[in-house]
Scaffold this active site. Structure first.
Site, PDB file in Angstrom:
ATOM      1  N   CYS A 112      41.317  53.008  41.664  1.00 43.44           N
ATOM      2  CA  CYS A 112      42.203  52.432  42.233  1.00 43.44           C
ATOM      3  C   CYS A 112      42.578  53.066  43.713  1.00 43.44           C
ATOM      4  O   CYS A 112      42.723  52.247  44.785  1.00 43.44           O
ATOM      5  CB  CYS A 112      43.408  52.302  41.600  1.00 43.44           C
ATOM      6  SG  CYS A 112      44.997  51.196  42.283  1.00 43.44           S
ATOM      7  N   CYS A 209      48.767  52.026  34.647  1.00 41.58           N
ATOM      8  CA  CYS A 209      49.680  50.863  34.646  1.00 41.58           C
ATOM      9  C   CYS A 209      49.319  49.675  34.131  1.00 41.58           C
ATOM     10  O   CYS A 209      50.199  48.952  33.663  1.00 41.58           O
ATOM     11  CB  CYS A 209      49.540  50.580  36.306  1.00 41.58           C
ATOM     12  SG  CYS A 209      48.065  49.883  36.949  1.00 41.58           S
TER      13      CYS A 209
END
Length: 365
Positions: A112, A209
């Site tokens: 990410c 997340c």
């Protein structure tokens, strides 16, 4: 600007105090958490023209966007939302699932950071005319005598995040600022509390997340709508030990949740995607002295010309261990540890350090 915050006076690093910059526009990567909030506050106090932005990267991420927007409003800065849900699925979630199903244990935060936060997010910042992006990572950067950007550990070694940023390129490092790198977490919370920021006491997220409950296998099943194919447990001699849930349900070094009764504590020592087999053995079988890594990124130089001694981390929580590092190809490394290491795992990152400086790293193959 909201003058009711009355921010506390902060002693900035010497590099920030010397020759305060002209008013340059920067974009703060905001999550609604304490770290990104204080990063914004520090940059504003240093004289930058700050705006905030949040990436929406998965369904259910609206809460994060709302919290970040509320903080930006409290700070009196402009706020943007970037919907990168599709790109996040393509670049992070799908490879994450594919890696697990091929017997690897990936680190999606590395991916990410590489492609989303310091990739697409930074591109959008540039399109908006920003001079840099700013994040709340606990790392530091500096420029060496040759004009090369270096990535260094944060001053608070208990919060250091250099491991998950090893893949950043020179271009990405040059376009990034990390104002928390010289601070401890306690200092950051003190700044937040003293400034009246609404989220000063907010707890930290410790999980991926998009999988807040930490149940990776359930996430994969729910996301794909496909149950993993069952497989077999075998010992190192190939003797059948019973049915497994399939390799995507396990990781190297795992002991709990195997459901096996053996004369010794059972550990997962190998995952074989070819026949969906989980190999079980004793704990001492988890140790090995070497690894190979691919998909490498080097920060301190373009190439490693000769083997050298360094400290190498093989997972985020790893303190690092002495090893000899050799570049064996354009995109490959071989790392030989001084002492055997436990549960070296395919898919995790091997990150190389010279003291507090990140030399580079790669994905363990």
């Amino acid at each position: 600007m909201n003058d009711n915050l009355n921010p506390v006076k902060i002693t900035l690093p010497e590099t920030a105090q010397e020759n305060r910059p002209p008013v340059l526009p920067v974009l703060i990567a905001m999550s609604g958490g304490v770290d990104s909030t204080v990063a914004a506050l520090l940059m504003r106090q240093a004289g930058y023209d700050c705006s905030g932005a949040t990436m929406k990267v998965f369904d259910g991420g609206d809460k994060t966007v709302a919290e970040a927007g509320a903080v930006a409003d409290a700070l009196g800065i402009e706020f943007y939302e970037f919907d990168l849900t599709k790109q996040f699925a393509e670049l992070v979630i799908n490879p994450f699932i594919a890696d697990y199903r091929s017997g690897c244990t990936p680190n999606p935060c590395v991916t990410c950071n590489r492609y989303l936060k310091f990739g697409l997010f930074a591109e959008k910042a540039s399109e908006l005319g920003m001079n840099a992006i700013v994040t709340g990572h606990y790392v530091q950067t500096e420029v060496d005598a040759n004009g090369r950007y270096l990535l260094k550990k944060g001053s608070d070694l208990t919060k250091d995040q250099s491991y998950v940023l090893y893949s950043l390129t020179q271009k990405q490092l040059a376009f990034s600022k990390f104002p928390l790198g010289c601070l401890t977490k306690a200092q950051v919370r003190e700044i937040a509390a003293g400034s009246g920021i609404i989220n000063a006491g907010k707890s930290e997220s410790q999980d991926i997340c998009f999988i807040p409950d930490g149940d990776y296998n359930k996430f994969i099943n729910d996301y794909t709508g496909e149950l993993p194919k069952t497989g077999r447990f075998v010992d190192i001699n190939g003797n059948d030990l019973g049915q497994s849930k399939g390799i995507s349900s396990y990781t190297i070094g795992q002991r709990r949740g195997l459901g096996l009764s053996m004369p010794h504590p059972p550990y997962v020592i190998e995952l074989r995607p070819g026949d969906n087999t989980v190999v079980i053995g004793k704990e001492d079988m988890l140790y090995s002295k070497s690894l190979t890594a691919g998909d490498i990124n080097l920060i301190t130089s373009d190439k490693i010309n000769a083997p050298f001694k360094a400290q190498v981390k093989i997972r985020y929580s790893d303190p690092g261990h002495p090893a000899t590092v050799e570049q064996t190809g354009d995109d490959s490394l071989r790392i030989e540890f001084d002492k055997p290491q436990r549960a070296i795992t395919k898919g995790q990152a091997a990150v190389i350090y010279d003291g507090n400086t990140v030399v580079g790293g790669g994905t363990i193959t």
